[in-house]
Structure formats: C-alpha cells, structure tokens
Scaffold this motif. Structure first.
Motif: not given
Length: 290
Positions: A113-122, A150-153, A155-163
């Motif tokens: 994943v691109d750290g700046r763009r992240g996953i946008g609106n999800g 990692p300025s835009g990640v 949301s995905i980081m929190s889910v990844a850590k939870a998993r």
C-alpha cells in the motif's frame, strides 16, 4: 509461490517489491520467476517475455522491467502461466490485481500500500479506489508493506494490526547516478503512472530543477503526437525530458516515439525495507529445502 498485490487501483510499489523479493531469492541461491497478467499488453499468453523482441504494447511495461531481473511469464490464465514456467522453478509470483486467485497455491501473500494515499475513502471501485472489500483482501494476506511516509494508512494499519498481520515499512530510493547526471539540468518531468505527482515530488525533493511537468493516465500508451509535443516543448525551453522506468519501457522500441525516446532520461528506483532482517526471514520461511 509468493504473491504480491495491492488493495487499490493505481501504483503502490508492487513492481519494485517483486524485484526486491526476486533479488533476495537469488541471494539465497534460488531461481525465481515472475508470473504477471501483463496489464496493458495485447498478448494473453502464456508467453515468456523477451525484451529484445516484445514491446510494452505486447506484454505491458511492468513485465518488461521484471524480465530484466528474472524469467517472466505473461499469462491471463495464471494456472497455464505457472505450468509454462515450470522449467524455471517457481520462486516469485507477482499478482498486480488482487490476492484472490484461488487456482494457485500461495505460500505467502504480501499486500503493498502507498503510505500517503492509503485506501482513500475505503470503498470499492468505482465508488472508491479499492479493488475488493478491504476485509476480504486482508483475510488472504500474510503481511502488509507500507511504502513511503505512512500519513494516509491509519485505517488499514488498524485493521491489519487487529488481524495480527506482520507490518513492514519501505521507501523507494532513486538511483544516485541518475540524479547526479540531472543535478545541473533543467528538466521536463512527465509520467503516466498511478500517481505522477509522487514522481514529480521525488525529483524536487532530490533537488532537481523541475521546470515543467506533464501527467498522463496510468499505463498511458504514448502516441506520436504525445512524443512530438513533449520533444518540441523540451527543445523550445531548453529542458531535459525525464520520466519513470515504466514510462520509458513504453517508449522504447516504438519507431513513432523515437524522437522523444532518444532525448529522454529515466529515473530508476530501488525499494529499501526498514525491517530488512525480519522481511528476509519471512521470505526464507517460504522456501522448501534445497
């Protein structure tokens, strides 16, 4: 089989990641090969990529870059592609679309994943940038690689850590020799990749004097008029055209684009992973005994 994909449409750094993994495998005295869909090319395959014969319009720009590093098979049918590559011994599979092809057994799947763009609106495309629901993609992943700040990640980081996914951080480092050659030049930067602004920012952060820039759509197939306009603009303003390796791969070997190709320089980049030792150990853990 090692699968490398990204959760969103557009560039995230999959190709540099695949190249880094292949080089790591070679350092382990293995014989990796790449299996790619060949996005942007007109051949459905299976076909082994020979850069001396095939062009980006045949197999896509990414396949040409991968073929510089290891044998590369382009195939829309992944199973047929894997069978065709059997003689090379399976080592590395690059899946640019998603981590969801059940027909191939994967030892490990890395989500980039691109750290700046992240996953946008999800949301899933076309409502958002996701290729498939995030939960489904993370369910199939073993590790997450965040490239860039990692300025835009969050949301995905929190889910990844939870998993309990293993999380790595990387950065793309531009070739220092290429930068040195541009140090005293005024340049016209152009790119047709997932995020052209990232390329332009890389040049500027390296101190390159970017006088003009031109963005094109991702995987843009350059036309004669594009080449003529860029070359004319560069000549008029005394600028050196500079582009990405992917864009250069689409220019090379095309007679209609030769006027631009011969005056353009490309900027190679290399992936550096901060947690290098842990990443190496993860890859080693997928390897069968020799």
């Amino acid at each position: 089989m090692i699968c490398i994909g990204n959760p969103t449409v557009g560039g995230a750094g999959k190709t540099p990641t695949a190249i880094a993994v292949a080089r790591l495998l070679r350092a382990e005295d293995r014989h990796p090969f790449f299996l790619s869909r060949g996005y942007g090319g007109d051949l459905s395959g299976p076909v082994r990529v020979d850069p001396r014969v095939l062009r980006a319009r045949n197999v896509g720009d990414e396949a040409l870059l991968l073929a510089r590093v290891a044998p590369t098979i382009v195939a829309h049918d992944r199973v047929a592609g894997a069978k065709a590559a059997g003689a090379f011994r399976c080592g590395c599979h690059r899946d640019g679309r998603r981590l969801s092809n059940p027909s191939l057994v994967k030892d490990i799947s890395i989500l980039v994943v691109d750290g700046r763009r992240g996953i946008g609106n999800g949301r899933v495309f076309p409502a958002g940038p996701l290729r498939a629901p995030l939960a489904d993609q993370l369910e199939r992943a073993h590790a997450l690689l965040v490239i860039g700040e990692p300025s835009g990640v969050d949301s995905i980081m929190s889910v990844a850590k939870a998993r309990a996914l293993t999380i790595f951080h990387g950065r793309l480092v531009p070739d220092q020799n290429a930068l040195a050659a541009l140090a005293s030049q005024k340049v016209l930067a152009f790119a047709g990749i997932g995020d052209p602004e990232k390329f332009f920012a890389t040049l500027q952060e390296a101190g390159i004097d970017v006088q003009a820039r031109q963005a094109f759509p991702d995987h843009h197939r350059f036309r004669q008029i594009d080449a003529a306009e860029l070359a004319a603009r560069a000549e008029k303003d005394g600028l050196i055209p500079v582009t990405t390796e992917k864009d250069m791969a689409r220019l090379l070997g095309e007679p209609d684009l030769e006027n631009l190709t011969k005056i353009t320089r490309s900027l190679p980049v290399t992936l550096i992973i901060e947690e290098e030792r842990a990443f190496v150990e993860m890859i080693r853990g997928t390897l069968a005994p020799k």
